[in-house]
Scaffold this active site. Structure first.
Site, PDB file in Angstrom:
ATOM      1  N   GLU A 148       0.771  -1.165  -0.098  1.00  0.00           N
ATOM      2  CA  GLU A 148       0.174  -0.001   0.131  1.00  0.00           C
ATOM      3  C   GLU A 148       0.924   1.110   0.129  1.00  0.00           C
ATOM      4  OE1 GLU A 148      -3.236   0.195  -1.141  1.00  0.00           O
ATOM      5  OE2 GLU A 148      -3.780  -1.264   0.493  1.00  0.00           O
ATOM      6  N   THR A 156       3.054   2.141  -2.086  1.00  0.00           N
ATOM      7  CA  THR A 156       4.145   1.791  -2.746  1.00  0.00           C
ATOM      8  C   THR A 156       4.155   2.072  -4.238  1.00  0.00           C
ATOM      9  OG1 THR A 156       3.532  -0.438  -2.876  1.00  0.00           O
ATOM     10  CG2 THR A 156       4.812   0.016  -1.108  1.00  0.00           C
ATOM     11  N   SER A 184     -16.304   3.110  -0.823  1.00  0.00           N
ATOM     12  CA  SER A 184     -15.750   1.793  -0.321  1.00  0.00           C
ATOM     13  C   SER A 184     -14.219   1.887  -0.507  1.00  0.00           C
ATOM     14  CB  SER A 184     -16.377   1.045  -0.881  1.00  0.00           C
ATOM     15  OG  SER A 184     -16.344   0.574  -2.228  1.00  0.00           O
ATOM     16  N   GLY A 185     -13.646   2.551  -1.482  1.00  0.00           N
ATOM     17  CA  GLY A 185     -12.331   2.261  -1.902  1.00  0.00           C
ATOM     18  C   GLY A 185     -11.794   1.141  -2.749  1.00  0.00           C
ATOM     19  N   ASP A 189      -4.641   0.897  -9.210  1.00  0.00           N
ATOM     20  CA  ASP A 189      -5.998   0.450  -9.463  1.00  0.00           C
ATOM     21  C   ASP A 189      -6.426   0.256 -10.748  1.00  0.00           C
ATOM     22  OD1 ASP A 189      -5.820   1.157  -6.801  1.00  0.00           O
ATOM     23  OD2 ASP A 189      -6.752   3.306  -6.888  1.00  0.00           O
TER      24      ASP A 189
HETATM   25  C1  GLA Z   1      -5.074   4.642  -4.185  1.00  0.00           C
HETATM   26  C2  GLA Z   1      -4.038   4.971  -5.408  1.00  0.00           C
HETATM   27  C3  GLA Z   1      -3.410   4.100  -5.632  1.00  0.00           C
HETATM   28  C4  GLA Z   1      -2.622   3.518  -4.606  1.00  0.00           C
HETATM   29  C5  GLA Z   1      -3.576   3.340  -3.085  1.00  0.00           C
HETATM   30  C6  GLA Z   1      -2.495   3.017  -2.054  1.00  0.00           C
HETATM   31  O1  GLA Z   1      -6.220   3.673  -4.453  1.00  0.00           O
HETATM   32  O2  GLA Z   1      -5.047   5.178  -6.463  1.00  0.00           O
HETATM   33  O3  GLA Z   1      -2.583   4.228  -6.816  1.00  0.00           O
HETATM   34  O4  GLA Z   1      -1.551   4.408  -4.369  1.00  0.00           O
HETATM   35  O5  GLA Z   1      -4.156   4.405  -3.042  1.00  0.00           O
HETATM   36  O6  GLA Z   1      -1.987   2.180  -2.196  1.00  0.00           O
END
Ligand code: GLA
Length: 391
Positions: free
Chosen positions: A36, A38, A128-129, A177
């Site tokens: 995370e 990174t 929700s991420g 993502d």
């Molecule tokens: C969000 C960002 C990703 C990543 C994460 C943390 O989801 O969109 O690129 O940096 O946070 O790992």
């Protein structure tokens, strides 16, 4: 999927009228198992695509008009625009995501000359991420590629999505993502080296365990500005370290090297941010090694350590997600649990033994509501494929 493609087709005709049959596409959301914050530090990530995501139906038009409708924003209704209006606009709401991708296509020389009618529906829980925006970006890229016949790889569609999010929507996200949404593979997580985008699919064979996502249902405000702050702090730490060691990214350092050079980083905050980036990257490498050896116990411990580091050093957790992690750690059948994604709320990801899933939910549900007043949601998820056309 709560709405079927047949229903979506019907809705499409209702909204946009009869005509050529629209084509249907899907791009998934993602959950990151470990690695995370990174991905903008030249490190490794280990996300997988989910079977929930964003669906899109598209039909090209003869003129340059764009008409958008989302079943998730019915109050917004039909949003009308045109290929000549591809500039960020708060009033454009959710359509800034597909428009950002169209704009990026143009920058890269992929000329879109005809407009389109587009219907969107997503089954990723709001806020929700789990990457609903990345899935919408990748979905848009795929729809444009297929509709207008461009020769673009799926990795480039991920990069286009990221670029549009950075430069059109103002969120300085890394590549994780969009990459997971574009390149996911059923039953596998993607071990991605973000320094050069080399990757490997690692089967997530959990013979007697499941991936459980717990949604804290909180999303603290100013998420994207806090995220952008973390990114800046990491960059500041890197610059300081570069005065004493020849590196391009924090991901190039081992833990030992970090300990040797860390005093070059001025200020305790940036030092802690850099520590997280370095250690989390190494944890991710070790976690994938452990998973390959079917050593789920070590895998789980590294997941727990990731949470502690995000809580204490990177400070992207929050009391609600900390509480969920602590409750999860106390369940005997839970092998590992941590906050996942950008942070400041959103979801935790846990590895839970099959026969302990019910007990896990019980152990978290009530105490969480009692202490926070929020009702957590639990999703026992499967790992799905990356973005694709539907028939
Ligand atoms: C969000 C960002 C990703 C990543 C994460 C943390 O989801 O969109 O690129 O940096 O946070 O790992």
């Amino acid at each position: 999927m709560a709405v079927t493609t047949t229903e979506l087709r019907k809705k499409f005709t209702e909204l946009f009228g009869a005509g050529a049959e629209p084509k249907a596409y899907f791009a998934p959301g993602r959950v990151n198992l470990i690695g995370e914050h990174t991905d903008y530090n030249g490190g490794h990530v280990f996300p997988c695509a989910l079977t929930i995501g964003t669906y899109g139906l598209i039909r090209p038009r003869a003129d340059r008009r764009l008409r958008f409708y989302s079943l998730n924003f019915e109050d917004t209704g039909l949003v009308e625009s045109s290929l000549d209006e591809l500039t960020p606009d708060e009033k454009a709401g959710w359509t800034n995501y597909p428009k950002g991708v169209m704009w990026t296509f143009g920058l890269r020389g992929y000329r879109i000359t005809k407009g389109a009618d587009i219907l969107i529906y997503g089954d990723i829980p709001a806020g929700s991420g789990l990457s609903s925006s990345a899935s919408l970006e990748v979905l848009t890229g795929l729809m444009l590629r297929e509709t207008y016949g461009f020769d673009i790889s799926m990795v480039d569609l991920a990069l286009i999505g990221q670029y549009s999010e950075n430069h059109f929507n103002g969120m300085n996200c890394g590549i994780m993502d969009q990459f997971a949404s574009a390149m996911g593979k059923k039953d596998c997580a993607i071990f991605l080296d973000t320094s050069d985008l080399t990757y490997e699919y690692a089967p997530v064979k959990l013979p007697d365990a499941r991936i459980v996502i717990t949604n804290s249902k909180v999303k603290h405000s100013l998420v994207s500005s806090a995220y952008n702050d973390r990114r800046r702090e990491s960059e500041t730490a890197l610059k300081d370290l570069q005065t004493v060691v020849d590196i391009r990214t924090l991901g190039e350092l081992t833990e030992e090297q970090f300990e040797q050079y860390k005093d070059a980083v001025r200020g305790p905050v940036c030092r802690r941010r850099a520590k997280h980036a370095v250690y989390e990257n190494q944890r991710t490498i070790h976690a994938v090694e452990a998973l390959k050896k079917n050593d789920i116990v070590t895998f789980g411990k590294l997941i727990n350590a990731s949470h502690v580091s995000l809580r204490d050093d990177y400070e992207t957790s929050c009391p609600e997600n900390d509480l969920l992690a602590e409750l999860a750690w106390s369940v005997p059948g839970c092998l590992g649990s941590r906050i996942t994604g950008g942070g400041f709320g959103g979801c935790n990801v846990s590895i839970v033994k099959n026969d302990a899933v019910e007990q896990f939910i019980e152990a978290l549900d009530k105490p969480y509501t009692e202490k926070t007043g929020h009702r957590a949601e639990f999703y026992v998820v499967d790992i799905g494929d990356g973005a694709h056309a539907l028939d």
